[in-house]
Design an enzyme around this catalytic site. Sequence first.
Site, PDB file in Angstrom:
ATOM      1  N   THR A  70       0.839  -1.209   0.000  1.00  0.00           N
ATOM      2  CA  THR A  70       0.000   0.000   0.000  1.00  0.00           C
ATOM      3  C   THR A  70       0.870   1.254   0.000  1.00  0.00           C
ATOM      4  O   THR A  70       0.639   2.180  -0.784  1.00  0.00           O
ATOM      5  CB  THR A  70      -0.948   0.004   1.217  1.00  0.00           C
ATOM      6  OG1 THR A  70      -1.902  -1.042   1.057  1.00  0.00           O
ATOM      7  CG2 THR A  70      -1.677   1.333   1.326  1.00  0.00           C
ATOM      8  N   ASN A 143      -5.817  -9.476  -7.699  1.00  0.00           N
ATOM      9  CA  ASN A 143      -6.083 -10.034  -6.374  1.00  0.00           C
ATOM     10  C   ASN A 143      -7.473 -10.644  -6.251  1.00  0.00           C
ATOM     11  O   ASN A 143      -7.712 -11.487  -5.390  1.00  0.00           O
ATOM     12  CB  ASN A 143      -5.891  -8.964  -5.305  1.00  0.00           C
ATOM     13  CG  ASN A 143      -6.719  -7.719  -5.566  1.00  0.00           C
ATOM     14  OD1 ASN A 143      -6.533  -7.052  -6.581  1.00  0.00           O
ATOM     15  ND2 ASN A 143      -7.628  -7.402  -4.651  1.00  0.00           N
ATOM     16  N   GLN A 173       0.307  -9.912  -5.640  1.00  0.00           N
ATOM     17  CA  GLN A 173      -0.142 -11.303  -5.758  1.00  0.00           C
ATOM     18  C   GLN A 173       0.736 -12.110  -6.717  1.00  0.00           C
ATOM     19  O   GLN A 173       0.404 -13.261  -7.022  1.00  0.00           O
ATOM     20  CB  GLN A 173      -1.596 -11.349  -6.234  1.00  0.00           C
ATOM     21  CG  GLN A 173      -2.594 -10.735  -5.274  1.00  0.00           C
ATOM     22  CD  GLN A 173      -2.798 -11.562  -4.016  1.00  0.00           C
ATOM     23  OE1 GLN A 173      -2.401 -12.720  -3.934  1.00  0.00           O
ATOM     24  NE2 GLN A 173      -3.419 -10.959  -3.006  1.00  0.00           N
ATOM     25  N   SER A 193       4.388  -7.057  -1.131  1.00  0.00           N
ATOM     26  CA  SER A 193       4.141  -7.176   0.308  1.00  0.00           C
ATOM     27  C   SER A 193       4.560  -8.554   0.789  1.00  0.00           C
ATOM     28  O   SER A 193       4.247  -9.565   0.154  1.00  0.00           O
ATOM     29  CB  SER A 193       2.657  -6.986   0.630  1.00  0.00           C
ATOM     30  OG  SER A 193       2.377  -5.697   1.099  1.00  0.00           O
ATOM     31  N   THR A 232      12.861   4.453  10.969  1.00  0.00           N
ATOM     32  CA  THR A 232      13.841   3.429  11.307  1.00  0.00           C
ATOM     33  C   THR A 232      13.496   2.120  10.606  1.00  0.00           C
ATOM     34  O   THR A 232      12.356   1.658  10.646  1.00  0.00           O
ATOM     35  CB  THR A 232      13.872   3.200  12.832  1.00  0.00           C
ATOM     36  OG1 THR A 232      14.201   4.426  13.483  1.00  0.00           O
ATOM     37  CG2 THR A 232      14.896   2.142  13.208  1.00  0.00           C
ATOM     38  N   CYS A 318      -9.145  -5.975   1.263  1.00  0.00           N
ATOM     39  CA  CYS A 318      -8.898  -4.530   1.255  1.00  0.00           C
ATOM     40  C   CYS A 318      -9.988  -3.763   0.510  1.00  0.00           C
ATOM     41  O   CYS A 318      -9.858  -2.563   0.295  1.00  0.00           O
ATOM     42  CB  CYS A 318      -7.544  -4.233   0.607  1.00  0.00           C
ATOM     43  SG  CYS A 318      -6.154  -5.008   1.443  1.00  0.00           S
TER      44      CYS A 318
END
Length: 372
Positions: A70, A143, A173, A193, A232, A318
């Site tokens: 995202t 997806n 995907q 992801s 970080t 989502c």
Amino acid sequence: MIYLDNAATTKIYKKAQDARAIAENEAFANSSSIHSFGMKSSNLLKESREIIASIIGSNPDEIYFTKGATEANNIAISSMSGKNNVAITSSIEHSSVYDSFKNYDFKEVIYLKNDRHGFIDLEDLRNQLNQDVKLVSIIYANNETGTIQDIRKISDIVKNYNKNIVLHIDATQALGKISCDVNKLKVDLMSFSAHKFHGPKGVGGLYVRKEILNKIKPVLHGGHQQVISSGTDNHPAIYAMATALKEQIDTDEFSYVNELNLYMRKLIENNISDYEFNTPEQDYSPYVLSVGFANIKSEVLLHMLEDKDIYVSSGSACSKGNNNRILEALGVDEKYSDGVIRFSFAGENTKEELDTTIGVLKDSIEEIRRVM
């Protein structure tokens, strides 16, 4: 439990869990620290980049880590926004792409035509290209349906028109499941992801071809750890992500998962009446099978399966509240659109699980249809 919702998220591999634990216990220093302990963390980031780069055919320094696809999609799209800029995409993109185009400033966003299974109209792409187009963003493996776009052909069309147009693909995907060699695909940006290939949640990345790095702008400002994503580095999760991706590739499960997909199709064909597959028969990801059942409410069917400890999806996790956007773009008949279920597989699933699922599915559909 029978888990058939792997497109929403996958179970993290044990090797990835172990890799994260090692990083958290033995190399927990800030990777930006200049002391030797910080270098241990930094070296894990370096190793992670090398692993991912070797899989996608890029240079390690072209891999940038984000909080997930995202954020990566938002970075790609916002970077190319501008009041004089035109973008080309499709109506069947993931919500993180579709909504990004709605929230960033473009002169125009062009949505390409697609067919019943979501393959974009390449002639429409040719016709829509113009001198103001700065970005083309297309989902690689859908997806919702598993439809795989011919990204290389898309790239050839775009780059032959203007080599400076940036081509971005959402490979969420796809990575770890089908070939994502960025040089063979000829893409400039690629989002991914970790939790889609048995890595941890909350971490992902963006491949950025070095020639266009100067065009990329962060959506988060503050630190300067990675140029495009401030904050970080979560190096334990990043190390676990790279470990998971390598494990996913090493399992070499594509053919087996395809067997599961075809087996489930056959079970549906032989046991249930009045349905329509949304996943195409060719050029599809075997990890996804979308089917619409007539005279069914998918939410009701989903919960009846859940009562038997079987977990599926009525669409993308989502896109809750927005499922009809994809179905409408695909032209799914209203007779079937309310009853769409997405089965999504992983190498851990078995044909015996699918046998059990089809029995519960058949009984549940018959019960629902009797009372509707």
